[in-house]
Design an enzyme around this catalytic site. Structure first.
Site, PDB file in Angstrom:
ATOM      1  N   ARG A 229      34.591  81.359  40.290  1.00 22.23           N
ATOM      2  CA  ARG A 229      35.286  79.779  40.316  1.00 22.23           C
ATOM      3  C   ARG A 229      35.046  79.360  41.592  1.00 22.23           C
ATOM      4  NH1 ARG A 229      36.034  80.123  35.554  1.00 22.23           N
ATOM      5  NH2 ARG A 229      37.787  79.959  34.370  1.00 22.23           N
ATOM      6  N   HIS A 277      28.437  75.289  34.502  1.00 15.82           N
ATOM      7  CA  HIS A 277      29.392  76.334  33.942  1.00 15.82           C
ATOM      8  C   HIS A 277      29.156  76.930  32.528  1.00 15.82           C
ATOM      9  CE1 HIS A 277      34.075  77.324  34.546  1.00 15.82           C
ATOM     10  NE2 HIS A 277      33.457  78.099  33.749  1.00 15.82           N
TER      11      HIS A 277
HETATM   12  C1  GLV Z   1      34.962  80.592  31.618  1.00 16.89           C
HETATM   13  O1  GLV Z   1      34.674  80.303  32.768  1.00 16.89           O
HETATM   14  C2  GLV Z   1      36.110  81.288  31.396  1.00 16.89           C
HETATM   15  O2  GLV Z   1      37.064  81.749  32.158  1.00 16.89           O
HETATM   16  O3  GLV Z   1      36.337  81.841  30.126  1.00 16.89           O
END
Ligand code: GLV
Length: 314
Positions: A229, A277
């Protein structure tokens, strides 16, 4: 008749047809309500959602359980409309994400080990210059986070011949992986790392973990891959360490603010590879299989897989 069927309120923003088709296939008895269609008043229902809009939960009566359609639930836990802690919050466990994360981590590891980052800039300059080769066995990869995703990443990289260490909050044991645990073990391990792969969940214990002093523990020339993250990595410190040449480069999939702003200086940094992401996406079919099985377990009074400890944050 239909009032005996279990109700599931589904809130997803993409692949909607695929989610609905998977639920229809795997749980034909489920009375599926695609948000904003609401469950009938007075009827018990479940929620399955990923990044629901603000106020989503306050617009609903209390569900029997909330299924987060992702592995990380940090964003969900920050919401002020999340149902009370007595209502189980259940996240996805692997559900096809471990394989994707292996691929992403490997792509990043190869980028640094096989000098693809250097060849990219040499190509831009039209410069033919073979770089010294480094074997997988001589490449020390450290995986932060040894859960159901990180553990697969660490053991797969080990099987591919890399020298792999892993770090986690609680002691872990993985075949062929040098596993270390606890805050006191981290800095020493970073000092023995050529390529750092962060896959930790964002929790009170991991936010800000990769700060300036810890990043500075990495040896000169180390590469960083962040697929955990964005709030775990100090970007200012990363920039400084890249610009002084201490760090070689970074592959970043996650950011403190997403999407990354158009005017962010990260886009143009020559030592960064940026992806939006996508390291491990939620896949409808395996995710639905897990949700359906967990509903069965809840109804049978059996323990579910992926029950979130809201204090620990995962
Ligand atoms: C993606 O980042 C998730 O948390 O599934």
């Amino acid at each position: 008749m239909s009032s005996n069927r279990r109700v599931l309120c589904l809130c997803v923003s993409d692949q909607i047809e695929s989610w609905c088709a998977s639920f229809k296939k795997m749980a034909p008895d489920l009375d599926l309500r695609l948000w904003p269609e609401a469950p009938d008043a007075g009827r018990p229902f479940y929620v399955a959602a990923w990044n629901p809009p603000p106020g989503f939960f306050s617009g609903l009566p209390a569900p029997k359980a909330v299924f987060a359609l992702g592995a990380g639930i940090d964003r969900l836990l920050k919401r002020d409309d999340l149902p009370v802690p007595e209502i189980p919050l259940i996240r996805l466990i692997d559900a096809g994400m471990a394989q994707q994360m292996v691929e992403y981590a490997l792509a990043g590891v190869l980028r640094f080990q096989r000098n693809l980052d250097l060849y990219e800039s040499q190509q831009a300059a039209g410069h033919w210059q073979p770089q010294p080769a480094r074997s997988a066995a001589d490449t020390r990869v450290t995986v932060l986070g040894l859960g159901r995703i990180g553990g697969v990443v660490a053991t797969t990289l080990t099987a591919l011949g890399y020298h792999v260490s892993g770090w986690s909050r609680q002691a872990a044991q993985l075949s062929g992986v040098d596993c270390r645990a606890g805050a006191e073990a981290l800095e020493g391990l970073l000092g023995e790392t050529d390529i750092l792969v962060n896959i930790l969940p964002s929790t009170p214990a991991t936010r800000g973990l990769l700060n300036r002093s810890r990043l500075s523990c990495l040896p000169v020339g180390a590469g960083v891959i962040n697929a955990g993250r964005g709030d775990q990595l100090d970007l200012g410190a990363l920039f400084d360490l890249l610009d002084t040449g201490h760090l070689r480069g970074a592959v970043l999939d996650v950011f403190p603010e997403e999407p990354l702003r158009d005017d962010s200086s990260l886009w143009r940094h020559p030592k960064l590879l940026i992806t939006p992401h996508v390291a491990a996406n939620t896949l409808p079919e395996p995710s639905v299989r897990q949700v359906v099985e967990n509903i069965r377990r809840l109804e049978a009074g059996e323990p579910v897989e992926g029950l979130v400890d809201r204090q620990l944050g995962y």
